[in-house]
Design a protein around this motif. Structure first.
Motif: not given
Length: 152
Positions: A63-84
């Protein structure tokens, strides 16, 4: 280079990459040891249930490189107004001998594709000084976030 999804068996790899990432950023060694011990216990169930996911790049079996990802709860926001929810990118790390070959850029493109596949419309990350130019070049911008420790 081969790319594969993170697996439960990658626990120690992710811990090592995270610790080294913060070490490279100049963090205190004693703090890193404490952080890694607690991170390992935090990560174990999340790798198992795949709420922490991502990719590993390998050169042969190494293994020479890696990346971690998550989904986090966040209230609808001007940057993503229809997504939580927001995507969260963390623990992007490339072994020193493999840097400056575009691996982190490729990992970030995989992250974008994975988030899009999951319907995520907005993602965040916290950049080290070493990663800031890469992320800016991929269209990531600074936010107004501020932080402080809370003491007893």
């Amino acid at each position: 280079m081969e790319v594969r999804a993170l697996e439960e068996a990658d626990l120690e790899l992710v811990c090592r990459h995270r610790e080294q990432m913060f070490r490279d950023a100049g963090r205190d060694e004693a703090v890193l040891q404490t952080m890694t011990a607690h991170f390992r216990e935090w990560l174990r169930p999340r790798l198992r249930n795949r709420t922490y996911f991502g990719y590993v790049m390998t050169d042969g079996h190494d293994p020479v490189a890696g990346i971690g990802l998550m989904l986090i709860d966040w209230p609808p926001h001007p940057s993503h107004p229809a997504s939580d929810q927001r995507g969260y990118v963390l623990n992007v790390y490339v072994e020193p001998a493999y840097r400056r070959r575009g691996l982190a850029r490729e990992l970030m493109q995989l992250a974008d594709a994975e988030f899009a596949k999951r319907g995520v419309q907005y993602a965040i990350l916290h950049a080290t000084d070493a990663g800031r130019d890469l992320y800016a070049g991929l269209g990531w911008g600074a936010t107004t976030e501020m932080a402080r420790p809370i003491t007893g």
